[in-house]
Every structure is written in C-alpha cells, then in structure tokens.
Design a protein around this motif. Sequence first.
Motif, PDB file in Angstrom:
ATOM      1  N   ASN A 180      -5.073  -0.816   7.518  1.00  0.00           N
ATOM      2  CA  ASN A 180      -6.066  -0.750   6.449  1.00  0.00           C
ATOM      3  C   ASN A 180      -5.819  -1.751   5.328  1.00  0.00           C
ATOM      4  O   ASN A 180      -6.132  -2.913   5.460  1.00  0.00           O
ATOM      5  N   ASN A 211       1.709   3.935   3.307  1.00  0.00           N
ATOM      6  CA  ASN A 211       1.359   3.377   4.614  1.00  0.00           C
ATOM      7  C   ASN A 211       2.043   2.058   4.971  1.00  0.00           C
ATOM      8  O   ASN A 211       2.207   1.748   6.146  1.00  0.00           O
ATOM      9  N   ASP A 212       2.377   1.235   3.979  1.00  0.00           N
ATOM     10  CA  ASP A 212       3.065  -0.037   4.212  1.00  0.00           C
ATOM     11  C   ASP A 212       4.410   0.052   3.505  1.00  0.00           C
ATOM     12  O   ASP A 212       4.457   0.314   2.295  1.00  0.00           O
ATOM     13  N   GLU A 267       0.860  -1.175   0.000  1.00  0.00           N
ATOM     14  CA  GLU A 267       0.000   0.000   0.000  1.00  0.00           C
ATOM     15  C   GLU A 267       0.902   1.233   0.000  1.00  0.00           C
ATOM     16  O   GLU A 267       1.751   1.385   0.882  1.00  0.00           O
ATOM     17  N   SER A 290       3.299  -2.480   8.222  1.00  0.00           N
ATOM     18  CA  SER A 290       2.016  -2.273   7.539  1.00  0.00           C
ATOM     19  C   SER A 290       1.031  -1.658   8.530  1.00  0.00           C
ATOM     20  O   SER A 290       1.095  -1.919   9.732  1.00  0.00           O
ATOM     21  N   ASP A 291       0.120  -0.840   7.995  1.00  0.00           N
ATOM     22  CA  ASP A 291      -0.862  -0.193   8.868  1.00  0.00           C
ATOM     23  C   ASP A 291      -2.094  -1.091   9.027  1.00  0.00           C
ATOM     24  O   ASP A 291      -2.063  -2.266   8.661  1.00  0.00           O
ATOM     25  N   SER A 343       7.678   1.895  -0.811  1.00  0.00           N
ATOM     26  CA  SER A 343       6.282   1.475  -0.807  1.00  0.00           C
ATOM     27  C   SER A 343       5.726   1.658  -2.210  1.00  0.00           C
ATOM     28  O   SER A 343       6.341   2.287  -3.061  1.00  0.00           O
TER      29      SER A 343
END
Length: 169
Positions: free
Chosen positions: A122, A78-79, A75, A119-120, A99
């Motif tokens: 979502n 975010n990741d 992602e 990783s977050d 990312s």
Amino acid sequence: MRIFVVGFFLFFSFSLFAQYNMSNMTVTTCEGTLKDSEANAVNSTFYTNGENYSFTICPPNAVSLIITFTEFHTEPINDYVRIFNGPDTNSPLVAGPFSGINLPPQIITSGCITINFISDINVTTEGFTLNWEAQIIPPQAPNLNISNPPNCSTSVIILDLDQNIHCDS
C-alpha cells in the motif's frame, strides 16, 4: 606491499566511507551510510511497495558495530526495519521492528549485523537513513625494511612491509 616516501611524507589515497541503498547485499566496509531503496517510480526518494531486503554488514575483525539512524519515516506498522545480530535473518533479533516516524535508538552489536526492511503493497514514504561504524581489533604493526639505504641527496625512500595494510587499518 610498498610505500613510497617523498620528502618525509607518506601518500595514501583510500576512500573508507561507503554509501549504499537498501538491497540484498553483504558488505565488509568498516563505516558507511545505508538508505532505503529509493526505487519508487513516482517519487524517486521513496522506497517502493512489496520490498523485503536484507543488508548485511560484516567487517573483518569487528568487535562491535554501532548503528545510528539519522532519518526515519515508514508507513506505521506495515513497513518496518528489523536488526539481527549476525549474518542473516536467522540470527538473533536484537532490535525492532521499527516503523512510523520516531528515530530508532542507537544500536550496538557484536560482529556482523543484518538490517531487514519489509514494505507492504500500500503506502510508501521517505524511508530511512542510517550510519554504521565498526570497532575493529587493531592490526599488528608490520615489520619495516628499507630496500636501498638512502643517501643525503635522495628525496625518495622505498619501504618494504612484511604484510599488506588494509584500507580500514
């Protein structure tokens, strides 16, 4: 260490290439493959939410480590993957964060390397695959001793070495 010679052939059976999934782990193998965790319950080829893993590669006598990504899809923003030149995430950051979908460049470091993946909560995706190869200091050749001098009718010779031979040598 003993080596058996049969009919002028040396027989060794070593598997040097290792495959791992992302986790908090330290390995000493000289070459291998690292994939994301593939721990997603919905899609087993994806990583999962909320990961924060540090995978350290630290082969003995390594002069350098070469990291080559072969797949990359996280992602965006975010990741991400970060690469540290040393045994943990307190070591100097040498590459990343990476990312999105673009393959990171080949990375060459000295000694140990730590790969950190975060990783977050979502979106998750296919993740990444990378290969590594260590350039090591060549080992010193062992001294060889023949325990029992062979005669002309023998097909087996037993050799004694003054040191162990490591599988990555």
